[in-house]
Scaffold this motif. Structure first.
Motif, PDB file in Angstrom:
ATOM      1  N   ALA A  89       0.833  -1.208   0.000  1.00  0.00           N
ATOM      2  CA  ALA A  89       0.000   0.000   0.000  1.00  0.00           C
ATOM      3  C   ALA A  89       0.865   1.255   0.000  1.00  0.00           C
ATOM      4  CB  ALA A  89      -0.929  -0.004   1.210  1.00  0.00           C
ATOM      5  N   VAL A  90       1.925   1.260   0.797  1.00  0.00           N
ATOM      6  CA  VAL A  90       2.826   2.418   0.833  1.00  0.00           C
ATOM      7  C   VAL A  90       3.515   2.591  -0.509  1.00  0.00           C
ATOM      8  CG1 VAL A  90       4.932   3.347   1.873  1.00  0.00           C
ATOM      9  CG2 VAL A  90       3.180   2.310   3.322  1.00  0.00           C
ATOM     10  N   LEU A  91       3.969   1.494  -1.106  1.00  0.00           N
ATOM     11  CA  LEU A  91       4.654   1.577  -2.410  1.00  0.00           C
ATOM     12  C   LEU A  91       3.712   2.081  -3.499  1.00  0.00           C
ATOM     13  CD1 LEU A  91       6.758  -1.714  -2.283  1.00  0.00           C
ATOM     14  CD2 LEU A  91       7.617   0.634  -2.123  1.00  0.00           C
ATOM     15  N   ARG A  92       2.444   1.699  -3.421  1.00  0.00           N
ATOM     16  CA  ARG A  92       1.476   2.205  -4.415  1.00  0.00           C
ATOM     17  C   ARG A  92       1.314   3.710  -4.275  1.00  0.00           C
ATOM     18  NH1 ARG A  92      -1.466  -2.534  -3.342  1.00  0.00           N
ATOM     19  NH2 ARG A  92      -2.809  -1.473  -1.861  1.00  0.00           N
ATOM     20  N   ARG A  93       1.276   4.195  -3.047  1.00  0.00           N
ATOM     21  CA  ARG A  93       1.111   5.626  -2.840  1.00  0.00           C
ATOM     22  C   ARG A  93       2.348   6.404  -3.293  1.00  0.00           C
ATOM     23  NH1 ARG A  93      -1.173   3.755   2.024  1.00  0.00           N
ATOM     24  NH2 ARG A  93       0.582   4.450   3.304  1.00  0.00           N
ATOM     25  N   LEU A 108      -9.875   8.503   4.849  1.00  0.00           N
ATOM     26  CA  LEU A 108      -9.197   7.243   5.120  1.00  0.00           C
ATOM     27  C   LEU A 108      -9.400   6.256   3.984  1.00  0.00           C
ATOM     28  CD1 LEU A 108      -7.675   5.422   7.096  1.00  0.00           C
ATOM     29  CD2 LEU A 108      -9.864   4.864   8.152  1.00  0.00           C
ATOM     30  N   GLU A 109     -10.627   6.155   3.497  1.00  0.00           N
ATOM     31  CA  GLU A 109     -10.922   5.229   2.404  1.00  0.00           C
ATOM     32  C   GLU A 109     -10.183   5.620   1.133  1.00  0.00           C
ATOM     33  OE1 GLU A 109     -12.392   2.231   0.062  1.00  0.00           O
ATOM     34  OE2 GLU A 109     -12.503   2.413   2.253  1.00  0.00           O
ATOM     35  N   GLN A 110     -10.118   6.930   0.850  1.00  0.00           N
ATOM     36  CA  GLN A 110      -9.470   7.393  -0.375  1.00  0.00           C
ATOM     37  C   GLN A 110      -7.953   7.245  -0.327  1.00  0.00           C
ATOM     38  OE1 GLN A 110     -11.097   8.648  -3.272  1.00  0.00           O
ATOM     39  NE2 GLN A 110     -12.765   7.661  -2.171  1.00  0.00           N
ATOM     40  N   THR A 111      -7.359   7.312   0.857  1.00  0.00           N
ATOM     41  CA  THR A 111      -5.898   7.270   0.950  1.00  0.00           C
ATOM     42  C   THR A 111      -5.361   5.898   1.332  1.00  0.00           C
ATOM     43  OG1 THR A 111      -6.001   8.048   3.250  1.00  0.00           O
ATOM     44  CG2 THR A 111      -5.693   9.705   1.529  1.00  0.00           C
ATOM     45  N   ARG A 112      -6.136   5.105   2.053  1.00  0.00           N
ATOM     46  CA  ARG A 112      -5.652   3.800   2.501  1.00  0.00           C
ATOM     47  C   ARG A 112      -6.431   2.632   1.916  1.00  0.00           C
ATOM     48  NH1 ARG A 112      -2.246   3.834   7.054  1.00  0.00           N
ATOM     49  NH2 ARG A 112      -1.034   5.762   6.943  1.00  0.00           N
ATOM     50  N   GLY A 113      -7.706   2.839   1.597  1.00  0.00           N
ATOM     51  CA  GLY A 113      -8.515   1.775   1.020  1.00  0.00           C
ATOM     52  C   GLY A 113      -8.643   0.587   1.947  1.00  0.00           C
ATOM     53  N   ARG A 114      -8.557  -0.591   1.381  1.00  0.00           N
ATOM     54  CA  ARG A 114      -8.781  -1.813   2.147  1.00  0.00           C
ATOM     55  C   ARG A 114      -7.671  -2.099   3.146  1.00  0.00           C
ATOM     56  NH1 ARG A 114     -11.059  -6.072  -2.434  1.00  0.00           N
ATOM     57  NH2 ARG A 114     -12.937  -4.896  -2.977  1.00  0.00           N
ATOM     58  N   GLU A 115      -6.502  -1.463   2.942  1.00  0.00           N
ATOM     59  CA  GLU A 115      -5.406  -1.719   3.865  1.00  0.00           C
ATOM     60  C   GLU A 115      -5.567  -0.965   5.180  1.00  0.00           C
ATOM     61  OE1 GLU A 115      -4.856  -0.851   0.687  1.00  0.00           O
ATOM     62  OE2 GLU A 115      -4.226  -2.793  -0.092  1.00  0.00           O
ATOM     63  N   ALA A 116      -6.593  -0.128   5.280  1.00  0.00           N
ATOM     64  CA  ALA A 116      -6.777   0.664   6.492  1.00  0.00           C
ATOM     65  C   ALA A 116      -7.077  -0.230   7.681  1.00  0.00           C
ATOM     66  CB  ALA A 116      -7.927   1.657   6.292  1.00  0.00           C
ATOM     67  N   GLY A 117      -6.498   0.116   8.814  1.00  0.00           N
ATOM     68  CA  GLY A 117      -6.751  -0.609  10.051  1.00  0.00           C
ATOM     69  C   GLY A 117      -7.315   0.329  11.087  1.00  0.00           C
ATOM     70  N   PRO A 118      -7.616  -0.174  12.276  1.00  0.00           N
ATOM     71  CA  PRO A 118      -8.199   0.668  13.323  1.00  0.00           C
ATOM     72  C   PRO A 118      -7.338   1.872  13.664  1.00  0.00           C
ATOM     73  CG  PRO A 118      -8.335  -1.648  13.919  1.00  0.00           C
ATOM     74  CD  PRO A 118      -7.477  -1.580  12.685  1.00  0.00           C
TER      75      PRO A 118
END
Length: 262
Positions: free
Chosen positions: A125-129, A206-216
């Motif tokens: 996820a970080v590499l995609r960003r 959060l959804e726009q920047t992290r998507g499914r990888e988002a955690g609590p």
């Protein structure tokens, strides 16, 4: 005409800094099996030497608990001098440590013990960003004509004295020049400029920047907004970051100035 064979993709280089050999060996073995090139390290000095050389990694996994060293200071050095992904992987699970880690510039924060598959997802996820390394696209221009980029890849946004270039993934100020942003900060600002004058909830950001990888823990979007504000204010203090990104109590955040798409 016979086209020359395509060059093999260069594996993404990841540095793993941890004082425990068992951890560096585990991560190096796992990540190499996933196609990455990995350099295990055991001291901040070794990391700085690697970064200053000609083979700097695209992403660093950093342990905070290094004997005799300040992990936060190492993270701060990385952010001040190099553009790379930074994921803190540490046994420090205190919320204050997590907040400080994000404030000094980490793209993500993972506590030990961790699941290897989850860590891999966060790394990707970080590499995609971050996007591809700038040099990766250079050979294409010499090899063959390239089709026109998609419309969204040519997006540029202007607000006040700033210009955000989506294709180049950079922010420029009319007088100060390029403003260094982390991958997460760029994604956050890109969401704001695409929705100017609208109140954006924390969940939406959060959804726009992290998507499914988002955690609590990713609910600390407030920390990332604060970090972005400080960079905007530092580049143009007379305009003030708070006036650019406004907090709307109980609702979220809003980009105040008008945005043009030249």
């Amino acid at each position: 005409m016979t086209m020359p064979p395509a060059a093999a993709a260069t594996p993404t280089h990841i540095a793993v800094l941890d004082d425990e050999p068992d951890i560096t060996t585990l991560l190096a073995t796992y990540l190499r099996a996933q196609g990455f090139r990995v350099t295990p390290l055991h001291s901040g000095a070794a990391l700085m030497a690697l970064m200053a050389g000609g083979d700097a990694p695209q992403l660093v996994l950093l342990d905070l608990g290094l004997p005799g060293e300040d992990g936060f200071a190492i993270a701060r050095q990385l952010r001040e001098h190099w553009h790379c992904g930074l994921v803190i992987v540490t046994g420090r699970g205190d919320p204050i440590d997590k907040v400080v880690g994000l404030e000094v510039g980490a793209d993500d924060y993972v506590t030990k013990p961790f699941d290897l598959r989850e860590l891999l997802a966060r790394i990707k996820a970080v590499l995609r960003r971050l996007g591809p390394p700038p040099a990766a696209a250079a050979p294409l221009a010499m090899a063959a004509p390239v089709a026109a980029p998609a419309a969204e890849a040519r997006e540029r946004f202007r607000f006040l004295d700033w210009t955000l270039d989506a294709a180049a993934r950079r922010l420029d100020h009319a007088r100060q020049g390029e403003i260094a942003l982390t991958g997460g900060e760029f994604e956050l600002l890109a969401v704001f400029v695409r929705h100017p004058g609208r109140v954006l909830s924390r969940d939406f950001l959060l959804e726009q920047t992290r998507g499914r990888e988002a955690g609590p823990f990713d609910r600390t979007i407030d920390v990332q907004v604060g970090r972005l504000r400080r960079k905007l204010e530092a580049s143009a203090p007379q305009q003030g970051g708070e006036l650019i990104i406004k907090s709307v109590r109980g609702a979220g955040y809003m980009l105040v100035p008008a945005v043009e798409r030249p």
